[in-house]
Motif scaffolding. Structure first.
Motif, PDB file in Angstrom:
ATOM      1  N   ARG A  14     -12.299  51.455  -9.122  1.00 21.49           N
ATOM      2  CA  ARG A  14     -12.083  50.024  -9.328  1.00 21.49           C
ATOM      3  C   ARG A  14     -11.100  49.490  -8.318  1.00 21.49           C
ATOM      4  O   ARG A  14     -10.003  50.044  -8.171  1.00 21.49           O
ATOM      5  N   LYS A  37     -10.536  45.759  -5.329  1.00 28.81           N
ATOM      6  CA  LYS A  37     -11.100  44.498  -4.832  1.00 28.81           C
ATOM      7  C   LYS A  37     -12.537  44.745  -4.365  1.00 28.81           C
ATOM      8  O   LYS A  37     -12.811  45.736  -3.673  1.00 28.81           O
ATOM      9  N   ALA A  38     -13.421  43.838  -4.698  1.00 27.13           N
ATOM     10  CA  ALA A  38     -14.838  44.044  -4.390  1.00 27.13           C
ATOM     11  C   ALA A  38     -15.087  44.279  -2.901  1.00 27.13           C
ATOM     12  O   ALA A  38     -15.942  45.079  -2.518  1.00 27.13           O
ATOM     13  N   ASP A  89     -12.444  41.615  -8.460  1.00 25.52           N
ATOM     14  CA  ASP A  89     -12.534  43.079  -8.412  1.00 25.52           C
ATOM     15  C   ASP A  89     -13.971  43.514  -8.668  1.00 25.52           C
ATOM     16  O   ASP A  89     -14.797  42.739  -9.129  1.00 25.52           O
ATOM     17  N   ASN A  90     -14.221  44.756  -8.364  1.00 20.04           N
ATOM     18  CA  ASN A  90     -15.450  45.359  -8.861  1.00 20.04           C
ATOM     19  C   ASN A  90     -15.227  46.856  -9.020  1.00 20.04           C
ATOM     20  O   ASN A  90     -14.101  47.325  -8.803  1.00 20.04           O
ATOM     21  N   ARG A 126     -25.850  46.309 -13.502  1.00 19.13           N
ATOM     22  CA  ARG A 126     -24.680  45.612 -12.958  1.00 19.13           C
ATOM     23  C   ARG A 126     -24.260  44.471 -13.870  1.00 19.13           C
ATOM     24  O   ARG A 126     -25.070  43.949 -14.651  1.00 19.13           O
ATOM     25  N   ARG A 158     -20.572  39.719 -12.035  1.00 15.92           N
ATOM     26  CA  ARG A 158     -19.663  39.333 -10.933  1.00 15.92           C
ATOM     27  C   ARG A 158     -20.467  38.890  -9.716  1.00 15.92           C
ATOM     28  O   ARG A 158     -21.508  39.498  -9.411  1.00 15.92           O
ATOM     29  N   SER A 189     -20.040  39.591  -6.754  1.00 17.75           N
ATOM     30  CA  SER A 189     -20.210  40.678  -5.782  1.00 17.75           C
ATOM     31  C   SER A 189     -21.169  41.767  -6.251  1.00 17.75           C
ATOM     32  O   SER A 189     -21.550  42.646  -5.463  1.00 17.75           O
ATOM     33  N   SER A 190     -21.559  41.743  -7.513  1.00 16.15           N
ATOM     34  CA  SER A 190     -22.259  42.915  -8.067  1.00 16.15           C
ATOM     35  C   SER A 190     -23.657  43.138  -7.486  1.00 16.15           C
ATOM     36  O   SER A 190     -24.080  44.274  -7.307  1.00 16.15           O
ATOM     37  N   LEU A 197     -23.466  44.806  -4.081  1.00 22.31           N
ATOM     38  CA  LEU A 197     -22.939  46.170  -4.217  1.00 22.31           C
ATOM     39  C   LEU A 197     -23.970  47.103  -4.850  1.00 22.31           C
ATOM     40  O   LEU A 197     -24.068  48.271  -4.478  1.00 22.31           O
TER      41      LEU A 197
END
Ligand SMILES: CC(=O)N[C@H]1[C@@H](OP(=O)(O)O)O[C@H](CO)[C@@H](O)[C@@H]1O
Ligand SMILES: [Mg+2]
Length: 542
Positions: free
Chosen positions: A29, A31-32, A70-71, A127, A130, A132-133, A136
């Motif tokens: 875990r 920052k993304a 975050d991610n 996922r 988020r 960013s998900s 990612l």
């Protein structure tokens, strides 16, 4: 393994220089923007784990209750449980390998873990919501495909749904159908079956207000609610249409601030609950007529569930063992109530669900909950068989109890704590027992408690023992804590390095909130002074 292809692809998911991450309590875990290479590499690792276990492996892209920026990622093992500890080490090695060492690290892991590289691999991916998900999870897919693995991308899922999918696939459908529809149907029909009696008796249709933390729980609960709407009506708040994920809302916010989330309309004495950002935690709460806030956390959830199960077990009278597993964060009053009033054995493990889960597997029926609302109940194969048999063969009361237990088995997500499943269990128990939220709350009174965070230069400089209740290093810190604890009544305090944040956590409880806050402050100061505190010194007052 086509290592050339891996090297070529890896350049597109390059590791930032000098970045070191660790597979912690809940995977990686941070920052993304620092996670692209980790995702690609976890795709690679999932393929190796799948080949080694000859089973489908899950990859979940989420940072749960962390801020939206975050991610994170975690792998899910064949029975839907958290990744085995030995593979956490492989994950850390792989994530931190410099580009040029990547092929060697992959070969090393395959050799150490005796992976049969000719075996097929299958990875299932989910996922959270988020921003960013999505990208990612595409990087995870790139990792899976470059090693020749097959995959199924479920897209948006709660974390517990992904765990459920993995187990369904590996149990060849015995645990349930590996689709979102299958999940909704399994849980909802168990809920409807279990609550039939309560709702036939003319009870009003029950309503529950749910704060969804602006996360995935809102989407999934909105899809699911018509499956169980005869028994329960859920009103969704913080459904993600306006607010930011986990911002001033969600289970973690409510538990740690001990106040209601923003964005929910509460009415006196009405039940409300909050999910966290990936819907694997739940806490309940209400306002009383004087406007005072009452939190019903994981400990009280565990108590409600255990007392219901214990009654049913007495009815079927079959000597099945029941145990409750907690962590050091469990409120002292809950432990006392479970042991002394309910007479059930209670065990304490290290923080992190994998520890609780493993301990709970030692019982016929193992109830585990973290105070923050993450937990579930596990039924051993033997218990399940016995219960099913009694539900068919025995008579009257005994049969009725066995049938209820049968539905409860299906209603729990036995792979991992699950906010939706736990919510339905709790609602069913309250309805069947005719309990109001106040009556539930009144089972025992929580000791005042406080959690604080202290920044130190190197949190790994603190090591603990006795399920994290005692500090071993640095020298002198435990003695300092002991001396402070002695100053107060009914007091307890401990410190441990967090596995998900770069901080040391301090926990204290005592006979009054004032004393608790003093103790928490004094222990924080001791940590700051003896364990290399950095930045601002801890301050008195909250
Ligand atoms: C005190 C506390 O609530 N700690 C949480 C938190 O772990 P830490 O290692 O304390 O950061 O996140 C974990 C993952 O969600 C959860 O399992 C755990 O209970
Ligand atoms: Mg979570």
């Amino acid at each position: 393994m086509d290592l050339d292809a891996v090297t070529k692809q890896s350049v597109l998911h390059a590791k930032p220089d000098g970045l070191i991450l660790q597979y912690g309590t809940a995977g990686f875990r941070t920052k993304a923007e620092h996670l692209d290479h980790v995702m690609f590499r976890m795709g690679l690792l999932a393929v190796l784990r799948s080949k080694q276990t000859k089973s489908a492996i899950g990859v979940m892209v989420t940072a749960s209750h962390n801020p939206e920026e975050d991610n994170g990622v975690k792998l899910v093992d064949p029975l839907g449980e958290m990744l085995a500890a030995s593979w956490e080490e492989h994950a850390t090695c792989l994530a931190n390998a410099e580009e040029e060492h990547l092929p060697r690290v992959l070969v090393d892991i395959s050799e150490k873990a005796a992976v049969d590289l000719h075996q097929d691999a299958f990875v299932v991916i989910g996922r959270d919501t988020r921003p960013s998900s999505e990208k990612l999870s595409q990087s995870v897919i790139d990792g899976v495909t470059v090693l020749g693995g097959q995959f199924h991308d479920y897209g948006l899922l709660t974390t517990p749904q992904l765990h459920y999918m993995v187990f369904c696939r590996n149990s060849k459908g015995q645990y349930g159908k590996a689709t979102v529809e299958g999940y909704y149907q399994k849980l909802s029909s168990a809920f409807v079956e279990l609550t039939k009696q309560a709702f036939c008796s003319g009870d009003d249709r029950r309503t529950l207000r749910v704060d969804c933390a602006n996360g995935i729980g809102a989407l999934k609960l909105a899809e699911m609610r018509h499956y169980f709407s005869q028994g329960l009506s859920v009103q969704l708040f913080n459904d993600g249409t306006k607010g930011k994920l986990n911002h001033l809302c969600g289970a973690d916010f409510v538990k740690s601030h001990q106040k209601p989330p923003q964005g929910i309309e509460m009415r006196a004495n009405e039940r409300c609950c909050s999910f966290d950002g990936d819907a694997d935690r739940i806490v309940y709460y209400y306002h009383d007529a004087d406007g005072q806030f009452h939190l019903i956390d994981g400990d009280k959830i565990a108590t409600l569930i255990s007392s219901f199960l214990k009654e049913l077990l007495l009815e079927i009278g079959d000597g099945l063992s029941l145990g409750v597993v907690q962590t050091a964060y469990a409120n002292g009053s809950s432990t006392r109530y479970l042991e002394e009033v309910m007479k059930v054995p209670v065990y304490c493990t290290k923080t992190g669900v994998k520890h609780l889960h493993h301990k709970a597997q030692e019982f016929d029926i193992g109830v585990y909950f973290e105070a923050n609302g993450h937990g579930t109940v596990l039924f051993s194969k033997a218990a399940e068989t016995k219960i099913k048999q009694l539900a068919k063969e025995s008579e009257d009361e005994k049969r009725k109890a066995a049938k209820m237990l049968e539905s409860i088995i299906d209603l729990f997500n036995q792979t991992i704590g699950d906010a939706i499943s736990d919510m339905l269990v709790i609602e069913a128990i309250l309805a069947l027992k005719g309990l109001t939220v106040q009556q539930w709350d009144a089972l025992y009174t929580d000791l005042p408690n406080r959690q604080l965070k202290v920044k130190v230069a190197d949190r790994q400089g603190i090591s603990t023992t006795d399920a994290e209740r005692q500090v071993v290093r640095p020298p002198g810190l435990q003695e300092a804590i002991n001396a402070l604890v002695k100053k107060y009544r009914l007091s307890r305090a401990f410190v441990r390095p967090s596995g998900t944040e770069d901080i040391v956590r301090v926990y204290a409880e005592a006979d009054s909130q004032e004393n608790t806050d003093s103790l928490a402050y004094e222990v924080s100061l001791a940590v700051f002074q003896l364990a290399g505190g950095i930045g601002e010194r801890p301050q008195r007052g909250f």
